[in-house]
Motif scaffolding. Structure first.
Motif, mmCIF file in Angstrom:
data_model
loop_
_atom_site.group_PDB
_atom_site.id
_atom_site.type_symbol
_atom_site.label_atom_id
_atom_site.label_comp_id
_atom_site.label_asym_id
_atom_site.label_seq_id
_atom_site.Cartn_x
_atom_site.Cartn_y
_atom_site.Cartn_z
ATOM 1 N N GLU A 181 0.826 -1.245 -0.035
ATOM 2 C CA GLU A 181 0.053 0.129 0.155
ATOM 3 C C GLU A 181 0.662 1.305 0.020
ATOM 4 O O GLU A 181 0.449 2.324 -0.452
ATOM 5 C CB GLU A 181 -0.851 -0.006 1.077
ATOM 6 N N ALA A 182 1.936 1.115 0.627
ATOM 7 C CA ALA A 182 2.945 2.470 0.550
ATOM 8 C C ALA A 182 3.932 2.456 -0.666
ATOM 9 O O ALA A 182 5.014 3.128 -0.495
ATOM 10 C CB ALA A 182 3.872 2.129 2.039
ATOM 11 N N SER A 183 3.399 1.602 -1.452
ATOM 12 C CA SER A 183 4.245 1.368 -2.936
ATOM 13 C C SER A 183 5.867 0.886 -2.659
ATOM 14 O O SER A 183 6.543 1.256 -3.334
ATOM 15 C CB SER A 183 4.212 2.932 -3.643
ATOM 16 N N ILE A 184 5.931 0.098 -1.798
ATOM 17 C CA ILE A 184 7.316 -0.301 -1.499
ATOM 18 C C ILE A 184 7.074 -1.926 -2.271
ATOM 19 O O ILE A 184 6.213 -2.473 -2.068
ATOM 20 C CB ILE A 184 7.661 -0.736 -0.059
ATOM 21 N N PRO A 185 8.336 -1.977 -3.220
ATOM 22 C CA PRO A 185 8.092 -3.406 -3.810
ATOM 23 C C PRO A 185 8.318 -4.805 -2.688
ATOM 24 O O PRO A 185 8.971 -4.636 -1.910
ATOM 25 C CB PRO A 185 9.571 -3.472 -4.747
ATOM 26 N N LYS A 186 7.473 -5.646 -3.022
ATOM 27 C CA LYS A 186 7.239 -6.603 -2.176
ATOM 28 C C LYS A 186 8.572 -7.779 -2.168
ATOM 29 O O LYS A 186 8.771 -8.528 -1.304
ATOM 30 C CB LYS A 186 5.958 -7.222 -2.257
ATOM 31 N N CYS A 187 9.174 -7.427 -3.216
ATOM 32 C CA CYS A 187 10.285 -8.425 -3.554
ATOM 33 C C CYS A 187 11.377 -8.040 -2.692
ATOM 34 O O CYS A 187 12.259 -9.087 -2.228
ATOM 35 C CB CYS A 187 10.695 -8.373 -5.172
ATOM 36 N N PHE A 188 11.379 -6.972 -2.061
ATOM 37 C CA PHE A 188 12.231 -6.343 -1.047
ATOM 38 C C PHE A 188 12.198 -7.256 0.139
ATOM 39 O O PHE A 188 13.202 -7.706 0.826
ATOM 40 C CB PHE A 188 12.297 -4.829 -0.825
ATOM 41 N N PHE A 189 10.933 -7.226 0.349
ATOM 42 C CA PHE A 189 10.501 -8.143 1.586
ATOM 43 C C PHE A 189 10.664 -9.527 1.398
ATOM 44 O O PHE A 189 11.321 -10.293 2.400
ATOM 45 C CB PHE A 189 9.252 -7.832 2.253
ATOM 46 N N SER A 190 10.541 -9.992 0.180
ATOM 47 C CA SER A 190 10.802 -11.570 -0.137
ATOM 48 C C SER A 190 12.273 -11.861 0.175
ATOM 49 O O SER A 190 12.678 -12.796 0.562
ATOM 50 C CB SER A 190 10.282 -11.870 -1.167
ATOM 51 N N LEU A 191 12.916 -11.090 -0.446
ATOM 52 C CA LEU A 191 14.396 -11.147 -0.341
ATOM 53 C C LEU A 191 15.025 -11.071 1.120
ATOM 54 O O LEU A 191 15.840 -12.051 1.508
ATOM 55 C CB LEU A 191 15.087 -10.082 -1.059
ATOM 56 N N ALA A 192 14.682 -10.139 1.934
ATOM 57 C CA ALA A 192 14.963 -10.170 3.210
ATOM 58 C C ALA A 192 14.744 -11.590 3.863
ATOM 59 O O ALA A 192 15.249 -11.889 4.788
ATOM 60 C CB ALA A 192 14.364 -9.051 3.876
ATOM 61 N N LEU A 193 13.433 -11.895 3.672
ATOM 62 C CA LEU A 193 12.676 -13.061 4.173
ATOM 63 C C LEU A 193 13.565 -14.479 3.918
ATOM 64 O O LEU A 193 13.784 -15.276 4.749
ATOM 65 C CB LEU A 193 11.181 -13.374 4.155
#
Length: 132
Positions: free
Chosen positions: A100-112
């Motif tokens: 919702e804040a326009s942050i790419p979800k792949c950044f979170f997936s990479l960190a995870l």
């Protein structure tokens, strides 16, 4: 130094992978409904592949004969697509679904993915050093 129990490592990996599975499920559902929620690798939506990877990681943590090979089968697509998507995003290509804040979800997936890799490596390197 106390040894971390094998079950604790499995539970950490399973919990993190389950978190990833729950995170990618809504994107996969939107892809199923509309066909445009995530990028495709040929005819296959990447979010389906990532969802399968997280599912394999959850499943392998609960297998009696947990193997590194099964972990790798689940981990590689999750990590590869997250790294590729994050790299593309950093170079200005909008390829990943966004929050919702326009942050790419792949950044979170990479960190995870990296957070999942750490306990796996810790366990396997520790196991190898303990073998005679």
């Amino acid at each position: 130094m106390k040894q971390v129990p094998h079950l604790a490592i499995r539970l950490v990996i399973a919990g993190l992978a389950l978190f990833g599975l729950v995170g990618v499920a809504p994107v996969s559902w939107l892809e199923f409904l509309h066909g445009d929620a995530c990028p495709h690798l040929g005819p296959v939506p990447v979010c389906y592949i990532v969802m399968a990877g997280y599912g394999i990681l959850v499943a392998c943590a609960f297998r009696p004969l947990w193997s590194a090979a099964l972990f790798i089968v689940g981990f590689v697509p999750v990590f590869a697509f997250a790294a590729a998507g994050s790299g593309a995003e950093l170079f200005g290509f909008e390829v990943c679904p966004r929050t919702e804040a326009s942050i790419p979800k792949c950044f979170f997936s990479l960190a995870l993915a990296l957070a999942i890799l750490a306990p796996f490596l810790f366990h396997h390197l520790k196991s190898r050093s303990a073998q005679p």
